[in-house]
Design an enzyme around this catalytic site. Structure first.
Site, PDB file in Angstrom:
ATOM      1  N   CYS A  40     -16.603   1.978  -0.773  1.00  0.00           N
ATOM      2  CA  CYS A  40     -15.241   1.263  -0.484  1.00  0.00           C
ATOM      3  C   CYS A  40     -15.199   1.183   1.035  1.00  0.00           C
ATOM      4  CB  CYS A  40     -14.212   1.580  -1.336  1.00  0.00           C
ATOM      5  SG  CYS A  40     -13.522   3.386  -1.105  1.00  0.00           S
ATOM      6  N   HIS A  73      -6.732   0.878  -6.958  1.00  0.00           N
ATOM      7  CA  HIS A  73      -7.185   0.007  -5.884  1.00  0.00           C
ATOM      8  C   HIS A  73      -7.779  -1.346  -6.471  1.00  0.00           C
ATOM      9  CE1 HIS A  73      -7.875  -0.985  -1.754  1.00  0.00           C
ATOM     10  NE2 HIS A  73      -8.617  -0.260  -1.529  1.00  0.00           N
ATOM     11  N   GLN A  89      -9.940  -3.710  -4.578  1.00  0.00           N
ATOM     12  CA  GLN A  89     -11.326  -3.009  -4.296  1.00  0.00           C
ATOM     13  C   GLN A  89     -12.067  -3.239  -5.372  1.00  0.00           C
ATOM     14  OE1 GLN A  89     -12.204  -1.447  -1.165  1.00  0.00           O
ATOM     15  NE2 GLN A  89     -14.343  -1.838  -2.142  1.00  0.00           N
ATOM     16  N   ASP A 101     -16.826   7.581  -3.152  1.00  0.00           N
ATOM     17  CA  ASP A 101     -15.701   7.324  -1.963  1.00  0.00           C
ATOM     18  C   ASP A 101     -15.356   8.902  -1.392  1.00  0.00           C
ATOM     19  OD1 ASP A 101     -13.413   6.446  -0.981  1.00  0.00           O
ATOM     20  OD2 ASP A 101     -12.027   6.419  -2.863  1.00  0.00           O
ATOM     21  N   ARG A 143       0.852  -1.177   0.133  1.00  0.00           N
ATOM     22  CA  ARG A 143       0.224   0.171   0.130  1.00  0.00           C
ATOM     23  C   ARG A 143       0.901   1.313  -0.044  1.00  0.00           C
ATOM     24  NH1 ARG A 143      -5.432   1.307   3.077  1.00  0.00           N
ATOM     25  NH2 ARG A 143      -6.396  -0.150   1.440  1.00  0.00           N
TER      26      ARG A 143
HETATM   27  N1   CP Z   1     -11.487   0.081   1.262  1.00  0.00           N
HETATM   28  C1   CP Z   1     -10.267  -0.174   1.922  1.00  0.00           C
HETATM   29  O1   CP Z   1      -9.456  -0.439   1.080  1.00  0.00           O
HETATM   30  O2   CP Z   1     -10.264   0.119   3.405  1.00  0.00           O
HETATM   31  P1   CP Z   1      -9.050   0.121   4.091  1.00  0.00           P
HETATM   32  O3   CP Z   1      -8.349   1.569   3.713  1.00  0.00           O
HETATM   33  O4   CP Z   1      -9.444   0.200   5.654  1.00  0.00           O
HETATM   34  O5   CP Z   1      -8.058  -0.834   3.815  1.00  0.00           O
HETATM   35  N1  NVA Z   2      -9.791   6.953  -2.062  1.00  0.00           N
HETATM   36  C1  NVA Z   2      -9.550   6.340  -0.811  1.00  0.00           C
HETATM   37  C2  NVA Z   2      -9.723   4.999  -0.805  1.00  0.00           C
HETATM   38  C3  NVA Z   2      -9.887   4.293   0.633  1.00  0.00           C
HETATM   39  C4  NVA Z   2      -9.877   2.760   0.875  1.00  0.00           C
HETATM   40  C5  NVA Z   2      -7.987   6.777  -0.542  1.00  0.00           C
HETATM   41  O1  NVA Z   2      -6.945   6.472  -1.112  1.00  0.00           O
HETATM   42  O2  NVA Z   2      -7.802   7.050   0.598  1.00  0.00           O
END
Ligand code: CP
Ligand code: NVA
Length: 309
Positions: free
Chosen positions: A265, A129, A132, A225, A102
């Site tokens: 998400c 992502h 997701q 989101d 990540r």
């Molecule tokens: N939707 C998602 O990726 O959640 P987190 O950021 O909690 O992993």
């Molecule tokens: N768009 C958001 C998604 C979180 C799961 C982010 O990147 O923070």
């Protein structure tokens, strides 16, 4: 499946996506049949940003299939600071059979994948992502059937990583997606270009509009989101003003088809991108999505580790 990494849905063929969905369904239905699928394997989760869902579901998913899992958290890890990405990758590949990242920069995900000889999964970058997006379309197949051709997805809000993965997924599966964003917060033009190329063969329709009501009109599902993704926290207040017309309210949901799903998400900010009256009520499938992160990522890990080559 000859897939080496999962960096973006853009790299998958529709057949590979269907294969992941098949494995996901089998794993979800009879998890015990897969209890030793990753026995003796090790997985590292290397996260520069916070996470609830992705972290817990990868850790549990790997463990439920017999693997061991090590988590390096966002407070301790600054990828590329203490040592180079190259050295991190060349160390990790000696110990683990799978790397889940990540990151702030999608470039780092690509670099890891180029260097590491073991599969790399993008557990969210600023650009995409994919876990997701795959989970979300798998969840929809459970609701409406395997064939998502012609399904009308509407995404309202920021043209961000989640939005990009939903666009790629629609393009691969022949679904239609209308993205409604404030001007200047469009999805990456490169994403639209790549997706529209796939859409020519799958029949998907990909549209970007600047009016939330137009975006949602006739939708089978309405997705949103957060307005300020991780890394953009300093813009929260400014974005709150810019995006306020794009909040998913009951009134906005009325533009969608009767019985349309609401999707997110998560994490969600009630009162910002979505009203509590939408996310907490009938039609919201956000916790089905969250549950399916576990099953889908088990499917992805299973495909990458056991079915590669
Ligand atoms: N939707 C998602 O990726 O959640 P987190 O950021 O909690 O992993
Ligand atoms: N768009 C958001 C998604 C979180 C799961 C982010 O990147 O923070």
């Amino acid at each position: 499946m000859a897939l080496n990494d999962l960096l973006s849905i853009a790299h998958l063929t529709p057949k590979e996506i269907r294969q992941i969905f098949q494995s996901t369904e089998a794993i979800k239905t009879t998890p015990r049949d897969f209890a030793t699928a990753l026995a003796g394997k090790s997985v590292v989760l290397l996260f520069e940003k916070p996470s609830l869902r992705t972290r817990v579901t990868f850790d549990l998913g790997a463990t439920q299939m017999g693997a061991s899992c090590v988590y390096l958290d966002h407070q301790g890890v600054r990828i590329g600071e203490r040592e180079s990405v190259k050295d991190m990758a060349l160390n990790l590949e000696r110990w683990v059979q799978l790397i889940v990242l990540r990151t702030y920069s999608h470039r780092v995900v690509n670099e890891f994948a180029e260097i590491a000889s073991v599969p790399v999964i993008n557990g969210l970058s600023e650009w995409s992502h994919p876990c997701q997006g795959l989970t979300d379309y798998f969840t929809l197949t459970e609701k409406v059937g395997d064939d998502l051709r012609g399904f009308k997805m509407s995404y309202v809000g920021d043209g961000n990583n989640t939005c990009h993965s939903l666009i790629f997924g629609a393009a691969k599966l022949g679904a239609h997606i209308t993205v409604g964003v404030p001007k200047g917060y469009d999805p990456d033009p490169e994403v639209l270009k790549l997706a529209r190329k796939d859409a020519k063969t799958t029949g998907a329709k990909i549209q970007v509009v600047y009016d939330p009501y137009e975006a949602v009109s006739g939708a089978d599902a309405v997705y949103t989101d957060v307005w300020a993704s991780m890394g953009y926290e300093a813009e929260t207040e400014r974005r709150r003003e810019i995006f306020s017309a794009f909040r998913v309210t009951k009134k906005l949901m009325k533009e969608a088809k009767k019985g349309a799903f609401f999707m997110h998400c998560l994490p969600a900010h009630r009162g910002d991108e979505v009203d509590a009256a939408v996310i907490d009520e009938k039609g919201s499938i956000v916790y089905d999505q969250a549950e399916n992160r576990l099953h889908t990522q088990k499917g992805i890990m299973f495909e990458l580790v056991t079915n590669a080559g």
